[in-house]
Motif scaffolding. Structure first.
Motif, PDB file in Angstrom:
ATOM      1  N   CYS A 216      41.659  35.805  51.809  1.00 53.42           N
ATOM      2  CA  CYS A 216      40.193  35.315  51.744  1.00 53.42           C
ATOM      3  C   CYS A 216      39.540  36.068  50.890  1.00 53.42           C
ATOM      4  CB  CYS A 216      39.908  36.075  53.268  1.00 53.42           C
ATOM      5  SG  CYS A 216      39.657  37.800  53.601  1.00 53.42           S
ATOM      6  N   ARG A 217      38.089  35.379  50.807  1.00 55.39           N
ATOM      7  CA  ARG A 217      37.265  35.911  49.509  1.00 55.39           C
ATOM      8  C   ARG A 217      36.801  37.424  49.892  1.00 55.39           C
ATOM      9  NH1 ARG A 217      36.772  32.810  44.780  1.00 55.39           N
ATOM     10  NH2 ARG A 217      36.999  30.715  45.539  1.00 55.39           N
ATOM     11  N   LEU A 218      36.962  38.352  48.885  1.00 56.43           N
ATOM     12  CA  LEU A 218      36.525  39.621  49.036  1.00 56.43           C
ATOM     13  C   LEU A 218      35.374  39.857  47.898  1.00 56.43           C
ATOM     14  CD1 LEU A 218      36.303  42.568  49.740  1.00 56.43           C
ATOM     15  CD2 LEU A 218      38.198  42.832  48.251  1.00 56.43           C
ATOM     16  N   LEU A 219      34.046  40.269  48.507  1.00 52.33           N
ATOM     17  CA  LEU A 219      32.872  40.140  47.558  1.00 52.33           C
ATOM     18  C   LEU A 219      32.418  41.736  47.693  1.00 52.33           C
ATOM     19  CD1 LEU A 219      32.593  37.222  48.805  1.00 52.33           C
ATOM     20  CD2 LEU A 219      30.526  37.274  47.377  1.00 52.33           C
ATOM     21  N   MET A 220      32.384  42.577  46.520  1.00 55.12           N
ATOM     22  CA  MET A 220      31.698  43.868  46.523  1.00 55.12           C
ATOM     23  C   MET A 220      30.798  44.080  45.387  1.00 55.12           C
ATOM     24  SD  MET A 220      35.488  46.026  46.994  1.00 55.12           S
ATOM     25  CE  MET A 220      36.123  45.406  45.544  1.00 55.12           C
ATOM     26  N   ASN A 221      29.656  44.790  45.990  1.00 56.24           N
ATOM     27  CA  ASN A 221      28.612  45.186  44.885  1.00 56.24           C
ATOM     28  C   ASN A 221      29.122  46.358  44.175  1.00 56.24           C
ATOM     29  OD1 ASN A 221      26.176  45.295  43.691  1.00 56.24           O
ATOM     30  ND2 ASN A 221      25.602  46.839  45.345  1.00 56.24           N
ATOM     31  N   PHE A 222      29.056  46.473  42.798  1.00 52.92           N
ATOM     32  CA  PHE A 222      29.245  47.549  42.052  1.00 52.92           C
ATOM     33  C   PHE A 222      27.842  48.047  41.662  1.00 52.92           C
ATOM     34  CE2 PHE A 222      33.558  46.066  42.342  1.00 52.92           C
ATOM     35  CZ  PHE A 222      34.312  47.275  42.071  1.00 52.92           C
ATOM     36  N   GLY A 223      26.715  47.576  42.025  1.00 52.78           N
ATOM     37  CA  GLY A 223      25.762  48.277  41.234  1.00 52.78           C
ATOM     38  C   GLY A 223      25.731  48.354  39.825  1.00 52.78           C
ATOM     39  N   VAL A 224      25.265  49.612  39.117  1.00 55.13           N
ATOM     40  CA  VAL A 224      25.109  49.896  37.715  1.00 55.13           C
ATOM     41  C   VAL A 224      26.406  50.254  36.953  1.00 55.13           C
ATOM     42  CG1 VAL A 224      22.681  50.154  38.031  1.00 55.13           C
ATOM     43  CG2 VAL A 224      23.992  52.049  37.989  1.00 55.13           C
ATOM     44  N   ILE A 225      27.512  50.587  37.944  1.00 58.56           N
ATOM     45  CA  ILE A 225      28.740  50.972  37.197  1.00 58.56           C
ATOM     46  C   ILE A 225      29.132  49.949  36.305  1.00 58.56           C
ATOM     47  CG2 ILE A 225      31.156  51.070  37.825  1.00 58.56           C
ATOM     48  CD1 ILE A 225      29.594  53.412  39.442  1.00 58.56           C
ATOM     49  N   ASP A 226      29.546  50.575  35.024  1.00 61.71           N
ATOM     50  CA  ASP A 226      29.880  49.922  33.760  1.00 61.71           C
ATOM     51  C   ASP A 226      30.991  48.951  34.151  1.00 61.71           C
ATOM     52  OD1 ASP A 226      32.726  51.278  32.586  1.00 61.71           O
ATOM     53  OD2 ASP A 226      31.321  52.533  34.018  1.00 61.71           O
ATOM     54  N   VAL A 227      30.988  47.707  33.256  1.00 64.02           N
ATOM     55  CA  VAL A 227      31.950  46.645  33.578  1.00 64.02           C
ATOM     56  C   VAL A 227      33.306  46.943  33.605  1.00 64.02           C
ATOM     57  CG1 VAL A 227      32.626  44.410  32.773  1.00 64.02           C
ATOM     58  CG2 VAL A 227      30.126  44.932  33.158  1.00 64.02           C
ATOM     59  N   GLU A 228      33.612  47.859  32.527  1.00 62.63           N
ATOM     60  CA  GLU A 228      35.092  48.047  32.119  1.00 62.63           C
ATOM     61  C   GLU A 228      35.585  48.794  33.349  1.00 62.63           C
ATOM     62  OE1 GLU A 228      36.999  47.046  29.835  1.00 62.63           O
ATOM     63  OE2 GLU A 228      35.277  45.920  29.242  1.00 62.63           O
ATOM     64  N   THR A 229      34.926  49.858  34.189  1.00 59.94           N
ATOM     65  CA  THR A 229      35.215  50.598  35.146  1.00 59.94           C
ATOM     66  C   THR A 229      35.566  49.427  36.199  1.00 59.94           C
ATOM     67  OG1 THR A 229      34.280  52.487  34.676  1.00 59.94           O
ATOM     68  CG2 THR A 229      34.798  52.104  36.981  1.00 59.94           C
ATOM     69  N   VAL A 230      34.524  48.632  36.512  1.00 60.35           N
ATOM     70  CA  VAL A 230      34.881  47.604  37.562  1.00 60.35           C
ATOM     71  C   VAL A 230      36.087  46.888  37.268  1.00 60.35           C
ATOM     72  CG1 VAL A 230      33.975  45.526  38.697  1.00 60.35           C
ATOM     73  CG2 VAL A 230      32.221  47.321  37.880  1.00 60.35           C
ATOM     74  N   LYS A 231      36.324  46.346  36.002  1.00 59.29           N
ATOM     75  CA  LYS A 231      37.399  45.659  35.875  1.00 59.29           C
ATOM     76  C   LYS A 231      38.745  46.275  36.329  1.00 59.29           C
ATOM     77  CE  LYS A 231      35.917  42.954  31.885  1.00 59.29           C
ATOM     78  NZ  LYS A 231      35.684  42.509  30.674  1.00 59.29           N
ATOM     79  N   LYS A 232      38.795  47.748  35.951  1.00 56.97           N
ATOM     80  CA  LYS A 232      39.960  48.435  36.357  1.00 56.97           C
ATOM     81  C   LYS A 232      39.969  48.533  37.844  1.00 56.97           C
ATOM     82  CE  LYS A 232      39.781  51.415  32.329  1.00 56.97           C
ATOM     83  NZ  LYS A 232      39.605  52.727  31.785  1.00 56.97           N
TER      84      LYS A 232
END
Length: 258
Positions: A216-232
């Motif tokens: 199913c779809r999973l959506l998460m807010n990462f706020g101002v966390i940098d994009v490279e960290t989010v990708k990991k």
């Protein structure tokens, strides 16, 4: 000011002193007392006993985290995914919010999608009590569950959409000057920063979701966390990242990577 939409636009971005002025209801003595506490570090919403999110009134006190206005972007993404789901399947989705706190996001989603079934889970029973109060205030049905991560989900089949704005970041990851580290220190324990690291709870959600084999779809807010960290963090899943405004990241995931 003319029109409800104009009023809601004003209320949506209320800052501390304006919120206190509204709460004081014309009493200079009450305003002065609250202003002194605000300047000493108590969040304005706790002093006022309410805040506004996406134009709606929500009650709040120190039992629950004060919803960040930026979570609007996550809510809008959830609503869009739910509408696409209904268009594809012909039925309203079952939606689960992990870490619902005061219920702000789940109730906003429910009001936008009245045909959907919306659940909100949280590990903190005190926060869930605030969510009950807000559901009553909004005259809106919200199914509340106590427990960690995806464990509280009560049905055999997974939900259609899962979303979360879990605690993230550190004392250096902040939205603006008014909400400094001391502001978040006043929130319930562990509701502002994850003890195990900036994205520890996001990682736990990803691991739990993947282990269950959910797609199913999973959506998460990462706020101002940098994009490279989010990708990991979302690397184990099929994921796309959206940036509704510069510097803010929401991840939309669907199932493990093949």
């Amino acid at each position: 000011m003319e029109g409800t939409d104009d009023l809601r636009t004003l209320l949506h971005g209320l800052k501390g002193e304006v919120l206190l002025a509204l709460a004081a209801e014309g009493s200079a003595e009450r305003f002065a007392r609250m202003l002194a506490e605000f300047r000493a570090g108590t969040p304005a919403a706790y002093l006022a006993g309410f805040f506004y999110f996406m134009g709606e009134f929500f009650t709040i006190d120190a039992r629950a985290y004060i919803t960040d206005g930026e979570a609007e972007h996550l809510v809008r993404a959830v609503i869009a995914e739910a509408q696409a789901f209904t268009a594809d399947t012909g039925r309203a989705p079952r939606i689960l919010e992990i870490g619902t706190g005061a219920g702000t996001l789940a109730l906003t989603v429910k009001k936008a999608l009245p045909g959907s079934i919306v659940y909100g889970s949280d590990v903190d029973p005190d926060a869930l009590d605030v969510a009950v109060e807000n559901a009553n205030l909004q005259r809106c049905e919200l199914k509340l569950l106590e427990g960690s991560l995806l464990d509280p989900w009560p049905e055999a089949e997974p939900p259609d959409i899962v979303f979360a704005d879990p605690p993230w970041g550190t004392r250096e990851d902040l939205y603006d000057d008014e909400r400094d580290a001391a502001f978040y220190d006043r929130m319930p324990e562990l509701s502002a920063y994850p003890a195990e690291g900036r994205t520890a709870l996001h990682e736990a959600i990803v691991a739990d979701y993947a282990a269950r084999g959910w797609t199913c779809r999973l959506l998460m807010n990462f706020g101002v966390i940098d994009v490279e960290t989010v990708k990991k963090v979302v690397a184990p899943l099929q994921a796309s990242l959206i940036h509704p405004i510069p510097g803010i990241t929401v991840a939309i995931c669907r199932g493990p990577r093949s």
